[in-house]
Design an enzyme around this catalytic site. Structure first.
Site, PDB file in Angstrom:
ATOM      1  N   CYS A  17     -39.830 -36.909  -9.132  1.00  0.00           N
ATOM      2  CA  CYS A  17     -38.815 -36.553 -10.135  1.00  0.00           C
ATOM      3  C   CYS A  17     -37.929 -37.774 -10.372  1.00  0.00           C
ATOM      4  O   CYS A  17     -36.734 -37.766 -10.095  1.00  0.00           O
ATOM      5  CB  CYS A  17     -37.993 -35.363  -9.639  1.00  0.00           C
ATOM      6  SG  CYS A  17     -36.942 -34.662 -10.913  1.00  0.00           S
ATOM      7  N   CYS A  32     -39.137 -24.781 -12.357  1.00  0.00           N
ATOM      8  CA  CYS A  32     -38.131 -25.770 -12.749  1.00  0.00           C
ATOM      9  C   CYS A  32     -37.571 -25.409 -14.130  1.00  0.00           C
ATOM     10  O   CYS A  32     -38.304 -25.354 -15.117  1.00  0.00           O
ATOM     11  CB  CYS A  32     -38.753 -27.162 -12.779  1.00  0.00           C
ATOM     12  SG  CYS A  32     -37.625 -28.408 -13.398  1.00  0.00           S
ATOM     13  N   CYS A  48     -43.925 -34.505 -13.884  1.00  0.00           N
ATOM     14  CA  CYS A  48     -43.850 -33.039 -13.752  1.00  0.00           C
ATOM     15  C   CYS A  48     -45.231 -32.431 -13.485  1.00  0.00           C
ATOM     16  O   CYS A  48     -45.328 -31.380 -12.843  1.00  0.00           O
ATOM     17  CB  CYS A  48     -43.235 -32.424 -15.005  1.00  0.00           C
ATOM     18  SG  CYS A  48     -41.556 -32.992 -15.288  1.00  0.00           S
ATOM     19  N   GLU A  69     -28.816 -45.020   6.133  1.00  0.00           N
ATOM     20  CA  GLU A  69     -28.172 -44.314   5.014  1.00  0.00           C
ATOM     21  C   GLU A  69     -27.145 -45.207   4.308  1.00  0.00           C
ATOM     22  O   GLU A  69     -27.037 -45.200   3.095  1.00  0.00           O
ATOM     23  CB  GLU A  69     -27.476 -43.041   5.525  1.00  0.00           C
ATOM     24  CG  GLU A  69     -28.434 -41.904   5.785  1.00  0.00           C
ATOM     25  CD  GLU A  69     -29.170 -41.467   4.528  1.00  0.00           C
ATOM     26  OE1 GLU A  69     -28.526 -41.265   3.493  1.00  0.00           O
ATOM     27  OE2 GLU A  69     -30.407 -41.343   4.592  1.00  0.00           O
ATOM     28  N   CYS A  83     -45.726 -32.210  -9.831  1.00  0.00           N
ATOM     29  CA  CYS A  83     -44.554 -31.771  -9.073  1.00  0.00           C
ATOM     30  C   CYS A  83     -44.762 -30.378  -8.474  1.00  0.00           C
ATOM     31  O   CYS A  83     -45.193 -29.449  -9.165  1.00  0.00           O
ATOM     32  CB  CYS A  83     -43.325 -31.749  -9.994  1.00  0.00           C
ATOM     33  SG  CYS A  83     -41.853 -31.178  -9.136  1.00  0.00           S
TER      34      CYS A  83
HETATM   35 FE1  SF4 Z   1     -38.399 -32.872 -11.725  1.00  0.00          FE
HETATM   36 FE2  SF4 Z   1     -38.690 -30.360 -12.590  1.00  0.00          FE
HETATM   37 FE3  SF4 Z   1     -40.345 -32.249 -13.445  1.00  0.00          FE
HETATM   38 FE4  SF4 Z   1     -40.412 -31.428 -10.935  1.00  0.00          FE
HETATM   39  S1  SF4 Z   1     -40.889 -30.236 -12.730  1.00  0.00           S
HETATM   40  S2  SF4 Z   1     -40.527 -33.542 -11.652  1.00  0.00           S
HETATM   41  S3  SF4 Z   1     -38.279 -31.022 -10.515  1.00  0.00           S
HETATM   42  S4  SF4 Z   1     -38.158 -32.138 -13.806  1.00  0.00           S
END
Ligand code: SF4
Length: 354
Positions: free
Chosen positions: A192, A208, A199, A37, A202
């Site tokens: 992201c 989101c 997206c 970390e 995602c």
């Molecule tokens: Fe990021 Fe939202 Fe796009 Fe997912 S949908 S990659 S959380 S901005």
């Protein structure tokens, strides 16, 4: 534990697409997680992996780390940058060896009392090594939360930071805290991302808020970039055969505790400077092309000055903060990247000035 769409979906995504074979995920003791970390702060995973492997091969336990000379620790950190991290790491190792019988505290407060460990790093140690439900808020996780919840305002603002922690606490998983923490870091770094979030792939897209508002790139709020100033350092590259004279820098500040070429001011009479400080009578000075190195808060403009000295000139004083560094037989001391680069140069493109 309240249901959370984010938690369930990010965990399902992690099982299939997350990273499961990073070196610090094998045998994730508090020591190994803590080390990874600290190394990962401001630094990419690919850069950290060889450093982590070398470091843990030399210091397999916190006890070994606490008993090593600081020069050896800084030597293994050389090139990774942000050297205050290594100095704090070393201080913490000594405290844990001396006061805690080589065992890390297992509470958030206990960890946060140690040098270099903030709330997020403490949460990472507890969740990734002990599977305890404490969230983290590193850059990747902040970005995911900022977009998912459309959190406005500067993340460095205390009020906004509290809002981030409130959200982070709601999503943490009681049973799979280790996987959840890794999943959030992976989603931020693989999907992201800062400049090109994917997206369409995602697992959080349906809920989101930033995506729904078509404002993904507006979150998190960007820092206003300050114009960085220039600082000029004049380094004396005093050479004797394969050896260069190096000086240990003060324990704090730029390259604190690392070894570096002696530094002087432009106004100094370099001949006098060499004689008064090192007992050396230079016979020739030459400049080398300047080198630019950017720190987070300024640009360092380095002016290397090559000094040819009379052969076999001894130093007039015994000083543990000075050494002759043999480039053919390098010792275990900490060196910054620009200093290593300068030491590696054999053909100087010089312009004789004396
Ligand atoms: Fe990021 Fe939202 Fe796009 Fe997912 S949908 S990659 S959380 S901005």
């Amino acid at each position: 534990m309240k249901p959370s769409y984010l938690r369930e979906n990010v965990l399902a995504w992690f099982d299939e697409c997350g990273r499961h074979d990073l070196p610090w995920q094998k045998n994730p003791t508090p020591y190994r997680v803590w080390l990874s970390e600290i190394m990962l702060q401001q630094t990419q995973v690919a850069t950290v992996i060889p450093y982590f492997l070398k470091f843990t091969a030399n210091f397999p336990t916190i006890k070994k780390l606490s008993q090593a000379p600081i020069d050896e620790v800084l030597h293994l950190w050389s090139g990774l940058g942000y050297y205050a991290r290594a100095r704090n790491l070393y201080k913490t190792a000594i405290i844990i060896n001396r006061d805690f019988n080589n065992r890390f505290p297992t509470t958030l407060e206990g960890l946060m009392a140690l040098p270099g460990i903030g709330r997020s790093t403490a949460g990472a140690i507890l969740s990734l090594s002990l599977n305890k439900p404490f969230p983290i808020l590193d850059g990747n996780v902040k970005r995911v939360l900022a977009r998912y919840h459309a959190i406005s305002g500067s993340p460095s603002d205390k009020k906004v930071e509290n809002e981030f922690w409130q959200h982070a606490n709601l999503h943490i998983n009681d049973h799979r805290a280790r996987d959840y923490t890794q999943a959030m870091m992976d989603l931020g770094s693989l999907v992201c991302t800062r400049s090109s979030p994917n997206c369409q792939q995602c697992p959080l897209q349906k809920k989101c808020r930033a995506f729904k508002l078509n404002k993904v790139m507006d979150f998190p709020e960007k820092k206003i970039k300050k114009k960085l100033s220039n600082k000029h350092y004049y380094f004396l590259l005093i050479k004797n055969g394969n050896k260069f004279l190096l000086e240990k820098r003060p324990p704090t500040g730029i390259w604190g505790g690392l070894w570096c070429f002696p530094q002087c001011d432009y106004e100094d009479n370099w001949q006098e400077f060499c004689f008064n400080n090192f007992g050396i009578t230079p016979i020739k000075f030459a400049t080398q092309a300047i080198i630019r190195h950017t720190f987070s808060h300024f640009h360092l403009i380095m002016h290397p000055i090559i000094i040819t000295m009379q052969k076999q000139t001894p130093l007039i004083r015994d000083n543990s903060a000075l050494c002759w560094y043999d480039t053919k037989n390098p010792g275990t001391i900490g060196l910054s990247k620009p200093v290593s680069d300068l030491l590696g140069i054999s053909q100087y493109d010089t312009q004789t000035i004396l």
